[in-house]
Scaffold this active site. Sequence first.
Site, PDB file in Angstrom:
ATOM      1  CG  ASP A  80      -8.394  -4.055  -3.013  1.00 16.15           C
ATOM      2  OD1 ASP A  80      -7.567  -3.158  -3.274  1.00 16.15           O
ATOM      3  OD2 ASP A  80      -9.617  -3.863  -2.963  1.00 16.15           O
ATOM      4  CG  HIS A 116      -2.078   0.912   1.091  1.00 21.33           C
ATOM      5  ND1 HIS A 116      -2.000   2.272   1.282  1.00 21.33           N
ATOM      6  CD2 HIS A 116      -3.345   0.654   0.706  1.00 21.33           C
ATOM      7  CE1 HIS A 116      -3.186   2.808   1.051  1.00 21.33           C
ATOM      8  NE2 HIS A 116      -4.016   1.851   0.693  1.00 21.33           N
TER       9      HIS A 116
HETATM   10  C1  SDX Z   1      -6.142   0.258  -3.059  1.00 22.57           C
HETATM   11  O1  SDX Z   1      -4.194   4.690  -1.996  1.00 22.57           O
HETATM   12  C2  SDX Z   1      -5.214   4.100  -1.457  1.00 22.57           C
HETATM   13  O2  SDX Z   1      -5.662   4.474  -0.383  1.00 22.57           O
HETATM   14  C3  SDX Z   1      -5.819   2.930  -2.249  1.00 22.57           C
HETATM   15  C4  SDX Z   1      -6.878   2.104  -1.521  1.00 22.57           C
HETATM   16  C5  SDX Z   1      -8.144   2.893  -1.280  1.00 22.57           C
HETATM   17  O3  SDX Z   1      -8.863   2.540  -0.328  1.00 22.57           O
HETATM   18  O4  SDX Z   1      -8.468   3.795  -2.093  1.00 22.57           O
HETATM   19  O5  SDX Z   1      -6.351   1.654  -0.279  1.00 22.57           O
HETATM   20  C6  SDX Z   1      -7.287   0.888  -2.360  1.00 22.57           C
HETATM   21  O6  SDX Z   1      -5.863   0.602  -4.184  1.00 22.57           O
HETATM   22  C7  SDX Z   1      -5.302  -0.762  -2.325  1.00 22.57           C
HETATM   23  C8  SDX Z   1      -4.060  -1.239  -3.138  1.00 22.57           C
HETATM   24  C9  SDX Z   1      -4.536  -2.325  -4.106  1.00 22.57           C
HETATM   25  N1  SDX Z   1      -3.463  -2.698  -5.033  1.00 22.57           N
HETATM   26  C10 SDX Z   1      -2.844  -3.896  -4.934  1.00 22.57           C
HETATM   27  O7  SDX Z   1      -3.055  -4.736  -4.063  1.00 22.57           O
HETATM   28  C11 SDX Z   1      -1.858  -4.167  -6.068  1.00 22.57           C
HETATM   29  C12 SDX Z   1      -0.560  -4.749  -5.491  1.00 22.57           C
HETATM   30  N2  SDX Z   1       0.118  -3.701  -4.757  1.00 22.57           N
HETATM   31  C13 SDX Z   1       1.087  -2.898  -5.425  1.00 22.57           C
HETATM   32  O8  SDX Z   1       1.057  -2.825  -6.792  1.00 22.57           O
HETATM   33  C14 SDX Z   1       1.598  -1.699  -4.632  1.00 22.57           C
HETATM   34  O9  SDX Z   1       1.837  -2.118  -3.372  1.00 22.57           O
HETATM   35  C15 SDX Z   1       0.727  -0.447  -4.618  1.00 22.57           C
HETATM   36  C16 SDX Z   1       0.340  -0.018  -5.991  1.00 22.57           C
HETATM   37  C17 SDX Z   1      -0.488  -0.682  -3.809  1.00 22.57           C
HETATM   38  C18 SDX Z   1       1.577   0.648  -3.961  1.00 22.57           C
HETATM   39  O10 SDX Z   1       2.645   0.882  -4.799  1.00 22.57           O
HETATM   40  P1  SDX Z   1       3.749   1.997  -4.442  1.00 22.57           P
HETATM   41  O11 SDX Z   1       3.429   2.709  -3.181  1.00 22.57           O
HETATM   42  O12 SDX Z   1       3.967   2.813  -5.675  1.00 22.57           O
HETATM   43  O13 SDX Z   1       4.979   1.123  -4.105  1.00 22.57           O
HETATM   44  P2  SDX Z   1       6.006   0.566  -5.175  1.00 22.57           P
HETATM   45  O14 SDX Z   1       5.257  -0.005  -6.356  1.00 22.57           O
HETATM   46  O15 SDX Z   1       7.036   1.598  -5.421  1.00 22.57           O
HETATM   47  O16 SDX Z   1       6.626  -0.677  -4.374  1.00 22.57           O
HETATM   48  C19 SDX Z   1       7.686  -0.483  -3.446  1.00 22.57           C
HETATM   49  C20 SDX Z   1       8.463  -1.795  -3.498  1.00 22.57           C
HETATM   50  C21 SDX Z   1       8.884  -2.177  -4.917  1.00 22.57           C
HETATM   51  O17 SDX Z   1      10.020  -3.010  -4.784  1.00 22.57           O
HETATM   52  P3  SDX Z   1      11.510  -2.359  -5.090  1.00 22.57           P
HETATM   53  O18 SDX Z   1      11.418  -1.737  -6.477  1.00 22.57           O
HETATM   54  O19 SDX Z   1      11.719  -1.337  -3.998  1.00 22.57           O
HETATM   55  O20 SDX Z   1      12.454  -3.527  -5.027  1.00 22.57           O
HETATM   56  O21 SDX Z   1       7.621  -2.872  -3.044  1.00 22.57           O
HETATM   57  C22 SDX Z   1       7.424  -3.795  -4.103  1.00 22.57           C
HETATM   58  C23 SDX Z   1       7.765  -3.072  -5.395  1.00 22.57           C
HETATM   59  O22 SDX Z   1       8.192  -3.997  -6.395  1.00 22.57           O
HETATM   60  N3  SDX Z   1       6.007  -4.183  -4.055  1.00 22.57           N
HETATM   61  C24 SDX Z   1       5.557  -5.415  -4.222  1.00 22.57           C
HETATM   62  C25 SDX Z   1       4.163  -5.323  -4.045  1.00 22.57           C
HETATM   63  N4  SDX Z   1       3.828  -4.062  -3.792  1.00 22.57           N
HETATM   64  C26 SDX Z   1       4.976  -3.354  -3.798  1.00 22.57           C
HETATM   65  N5  SDX Z   1       6.193  -6.577  -4.519  1.00 22.57           N
HETATM   66  C27 SDX Z   1       5.401  -7.674  -4.630  1.00 22.57           C
HETATM   67  N6  SDX Z   1       4.069  -7.672  -4.449  1.00 22.57           N
HETATM   68  C28 SDX Z   1       3.405  -6.521  -4.175  1.00 22.57           C
HETATM   69  N7  SDX Z   1       2.101  -6.516  -4.012  1.00 22.57           N
END
Ligand code: SDX
Length: 426
Positions: free
Chosen positions: A365, A308
Site C-alpha cells: 500500500d 506487514h
Molecule cells: C495489507 O496480510 C496481508 O497479506 C495483507 C495485505 C494483502 O495483500 O492482503 O498484504 C494487504 O493489509 C498490507 C498492510 C497494510 N497496513 C498498513 O500499512 C498499516 C500499518 N501497518 C501496521 O498497522 C502493521 O504493520 C500491520 C497491521 C500491517 C501488521 O501488524 P502486526 O503483524 O499485528 O504487527 P504489530 O501491530 O504487532 O506490530 C509489531 C510491532 C509493534 O511494535 P511493539 O509493540 O513491538 O513495540 O511493530 C510496530 C508495532 O507498534 N509497528 C509499527 C508499524 N507496524 C508495526 N510501528 C510504526 N509504524 C507501523 N506501520
Amino acid sequence: MSEETAQLSYAGKSYELPVIKGSEEEIGVDISKLRGQSGLITLDVGFKNTGSTTSDVTFLDGEKGILRYRGYSIEDLCEHSSFSEVAYLLINGELPTSEEFDKFQDDISHHTLVHENIRKIFDGFPADAHPMGVLSSLVTSLTAFHPESLDPNRDPKMVDLTIHRLIAKLPTLASWVFKKKLGHPLNYPENKLGYVENFMKMMFGLPTEEYKIDPVLVEAFDKLLILHADHEQNCSAATVRVVGSSQASLYVAIAAGINALWGPLHGGANQAVIEMLEDIHANGGDVDQYIAKAKDPNDPFRLMGFGHRVYKNFDPRAKIIKKHADAVLDKLGIEDPLLEIAKGLEEKALQDEYFQKRKLYPNVDFYSGIIYKAMGFPTEMFTVLFALGRLPGWIAQWKESRNLNQPISRPRQIYTGSPARPYPTK
Ligand code: SDX
C-alpha cells in the site's frame, strides 16, 4: 501428510501430534485432534502462528520476499500475463488455453450489466458515502436479483455463473460509486472493450466527448490489479473463507471480504498512506517528525503502508509498484511531491533501528496510492481498486474451501469472565 510427529507434554502426560509438510517445505503441527486427546486447546490471538487451512492457491515467503500465484511468480505474471488471465489462473488453477481464455472473457463480458433496480438502491446512498460501504451493500444486493446463488452447493454451472457475474459486475458497480461522487452520469459497460479498458472508460468517460483509452494507464492499472490479486490467508481472504464456510452465498462472502478489506490496517491503508503523505506535505514535509511519531509508544500514529504480518523483508509487490510509480509519473509528465516524501520516509525508516528491529518495510500500500492518484482516481476510491484486484483471489480461496467441503469455521476460546452466580433476588 509427513510421517513425522511433534510431542506435547502436559501434566505428566505426553501427546503425539501429526506434522504436515507443505510443497514448499513449510511445516505445521496438526492439532485437529488435540482437544479430544488432551482436553487442551491452543490460543493464538490474531492467528499470528496458526494456519487455518492447506491451500494450493498462493505461496508467499515473508522472509525471502517471494509471492507466487499457483506457482507462477508475480514478477513473471506482471511481465507476461494480464489481469484477466491471472484471474482465470487463480480461480481454475492453471493458465488457460487460448480457447479457454476466449470463453472466459466472453462469459464475463456478457454479465457486465447490473439490474436496473440496483440503481434504485444505489440512488438512495448520499453522494459522500464511502465507496467501500456502497460497494459491499450493492454486492450483497446481488443475492436479491440472483437468488439461484443462495445455494452454493446446488450446481457447479450455477457457481461458475455467479463467479462470472461477480467479476463482470464489480467494475460497473465500482465506477458508479465514483461517478455519483462527481455528480456525473453513470456509464454503462461496452462489451467490445477489454476488462481494464472497460473499467477505465466507465470511470472516466463522459457523454460530452469521446474517451481516449490511454495504453500507459491501462498497462499500469492491469499490473496493479495483478499485484493485488491474491495474498493467501490475509484478513479479508480469511473472512471470505469463514463466511463461505457457513455455506452462505458467494456474493455475501465477497461482500464480507470487501468490508474486512476496508479497515486501515488492511486494504484501507492505501487511502491512509496518501492522507498521511498529504499531511506531511501540508506540514512542511518534515519526515523526521513523522518517523518520531511512528516510534513513540504513546502516539497511536503508525507509518501507514509500512510493516506487514508476514513480510519481514521487502514486500515484493512494493518493489514493483515503486518502480512503476516512477515510470507512470514520468510517462504522464507528473511531478508529485508526495512521491519524493514517500521515498524520503522509506529511506529514513529503513536506516532507523526501530524499524530495522521490527523488520518494518514498505508494503503493497505504500506506493500504490501515488500511481492511483496520478491516474486520476480520488483517494476514497483506492480501496475499491484494491477490492477489484483482490476479487479473483477471494473467489479462488472461497472455491477451494467449498471444493474441500471444509467444515464451518468456529474457533474455540479460553473463558476469563465471571464464574457462575445466581440472579440477585429482590
Ligand atoms: C495489507 O496480510 C496481508 O497479506 C495483507 C495485505 C494483502 O495483500 O492482503 O498484504 C494487504 O493489509 C498490507 C498492510 C497494510 N497496513 C498498513 O500499512 C498499516 C500499518 N501497518 C501496521 O498497522 C502493521 O504493520 C500491520 C497491521 C500491517 C501488521 O501488524 P502486526 O503483524 O499485528 O504487527 P504489530 O501491530 O504487532 O506490530 C509489531 C510491532 C509493534 O511494535 P511493539 O509493540 O513491538 O513495540 O511493530 C510496530 C508495532 O507498534 N509497528 C509499527 C508499524 N507496524 C508495526 N510501528 C510504526 N509504524 C507501523 N506501520
